[in-house]
Every structure is written in structure tokens, then in C-alpha cells.
Enzyme design. Sequence first.
Site, mmCIF file in Angstrom:
data_model
loop_
_atom_site.group_PDB
_atom_site.id
_atom_site.type_symbol
_atom_site.label_atom_id
_atom_site.label_comp_id
_atom_site.label_asym_id
_atom_site.label_seq_id
_atom_site.Cartn_x
_atom_site.Cartn_y
_atom_site.Cartn_z
ATOM 1 C CB SER A 112 12.454 12.668 9.552
ATOM 2 O OG SER A 112 13.149 11.327 10.018
ATOM 3 N N GLY A 139 5.600 22.606 9.864
ATOM 4 C CA GLY A 139 6.806 21.636 9.999
ATOM 5 C C GLY A 139 8.048 21.922 9.170
ATOM 6 N N PRO A 140 9.031 21.148 9.249
ATOM 7 C CG PRO A 140 10.444 19.260 9.561
ATOM 8 C CD PRO A 140 9.196 20.049 10.177
ATOM 9 C CE LYS A 186 10.762 11.424 14.266
ATOM 10 N NZ LYS A 186 10.572 12.549 15.090
ATOM 11 N N GLY A 187 9.075 10.457 7.551
ATOM 12 C CA GLY A 187 8.315 10.920 6.604
ATOM 13 C C GLY A 187 7.598 11.935 6.790
ATOM 14 C CG HIS A 221 -2.033 1.111 1.061
ATOM 15 N ND1 HIS A 221 -1.858 2.242 1.075
ATOM 16 C CD2 HIS A 221 -3.459 0.735 1.176
ATOM 17 C CE1 HIS A 221 -3.097 2.854 0.909
ATOM 18 N NE2 HIS A 221 -3.994 2.001 0.960
#
Length: 316
Positions: free
Chosen positions: A197, A192-193, A200-201, A103
Amino acid sequence: MSSKGAARMVRPALACCKLYISEARNAPALRAIERAAAGFRPAAVLVNAFADDAYNRIGYTLVSRLSGAGDGNSAPAPLHRAAFGVVAAALEAVDLGSHAGTHPRLGVVDHVAFHPLAGARLDDVAALARAVASDIGHKLQVPTYLYGAAHSEGRTLASIRRQLGYFTPNSPGNRWQGASDASSLPVAPDAGPGTPSQCKGVVVVGATAWVDNYNVPVHTSDVGAAKRMARAVSERGGGLRSVQAMGLAHGNGVTEVACNLLDPASVEAEQVQERVRELAAAQGLNVGQGYFTDFSREKIIEMYMQSAGAAEASQQ
């Protein structure tokens, strides 16, 4: 008390949050996530968990009253706290770099969807979605995108996913494995950045009216055939109105046409089932009985009310 007032007491304003996490095989990780969710009871209740081993993906459904939102109370609403707590636990427990499944996904927490239930408005859950997305982005330092009523221009989930390359497998066998190699993002996040990451994505957070998820198994290992059927059944491909669909591998010689029913009151699962059956028959293929990945909206409300009633009774 008027009958309307009594009804409001019996059926308070409710909302739900569905969180789709890229993990279904790591039992300790799932236990850690579910412990985090349980910590918010009875204010927010986990009413469903649907795990799919082939997809290596699990969906959680949290339900809560909307008290604390828009009533002058500066504290976050219970559903805000619970959703953020589950996201934080998932990011701690799961490493996207070691994830593999059939998926698509953009991150450890791939998708967070808020929906109004009894007595709630779409604006209410849109505000919740924006607040949770801001916390994920800034407090957890994960690039976070908004869609639906939570986005200023009503951007759709499918459109932001396409921009981020969601639908393109990155591993042989129509699989998604590990994190994206991208050092930057093609679209700036809403919170967010600007760099994802590797462990983390990114996260996509939105608010919409109720959506049913309905998957139809197709007895073939030919993912291309499933993709053609998905295209033909979807509104984007000229098929059924308000239906989105993907063709995905599902293991053991089976593929699936995985569908989002954006307006299930107008286009029901039975119509999707029959259309996929027709499309499969035209290719000499058989289909299995489709299934929902969550309870109905009405059942979820009922389950929450039963749980809330039991919690109140235990405190008396």
C-alpha cells in the site's frame, strides 16, 4: 518451595517487543499510538520510547510475561495483543506517503523485533513473531516478512532489507521520502498481500537474541565519509564481528554511524566507539560520544518488574 521455584515466581519468563515506527514529528499521531500501548497495561508495559527528529523515527519497547503462550490457552499472549494493537494504531495514524527522514524505512511500521528476556527462550518469541506477522499480514492487509528465528531458514534482517532496496535513498540529500513507487515486491511476503500500500508500505517482523543499538555521531556533513566508516566497522566490511552499521545524515553538519550490536557480550559499545574514532581520525574528522537508543536488557527487566509490582499493589 524450592529455591528454583521461588526464583521463577520472582522472575517470571519475560519477553520484549521493539517496534520501530516511521514518525517522530507528528505529536497527535504519537499520542494515538501511545494511548493504544497504554491500553494493554498492566499485562504489557511500554518501558521506553526513543524518538529521533532527524530520522523521523521512533522506537517503542514493550515488555510482558509470556503467560498464555504454549500453556494450552488459545488466547493470544499479552505481548501478541499489545504488539498488534500498537501496529494497528500506527498504521491508522501515520501515512507513509507524507513521510520524510534521513533513516531508511520500508513502511509505516518499519521493523518489529521480539527478544527473549528473563526465563524465556528464543523459540518462545519466534512463535510470537510468526503469530503477530500473520495477523498484520492478513488482518491489516500489509505485506509482512519474517527474519531470524521466526523465519524457516533463519533469514537475516539485513538480507531481506537488501532484497527490498532498504538501503538506497529515494530522495536527494540522502533522504527517504514518501512510499516506494514499486507496484509489486521483488520478494514474496510471508503473510499479507503481494502488493504494498502507498500509505502503509511493508513490515518486517523477526525474533533474535538481544541486540544493542548504538549510534556514534561524526562531525561532518559528508555522508559518504560516514558510509565508508560504517562499512569498515561492520563485520560485512571486514570490521568488528557481529556488528552491522549504516552511515546516515543526521542534520546540522553531523552524520552518524548507526550500529546494531548483535552480540553485545562479545563486542561492546566501547569497542565500536573506539573503532569509529580511529576511522574518523584517519579522515581528519572528530566524533562525538555515542549513545544507545534503548535501555540495557537488565534495566528493561528491572523497569518492567517495578511497573508490574506497582500495578499489583494498586489492585490490593
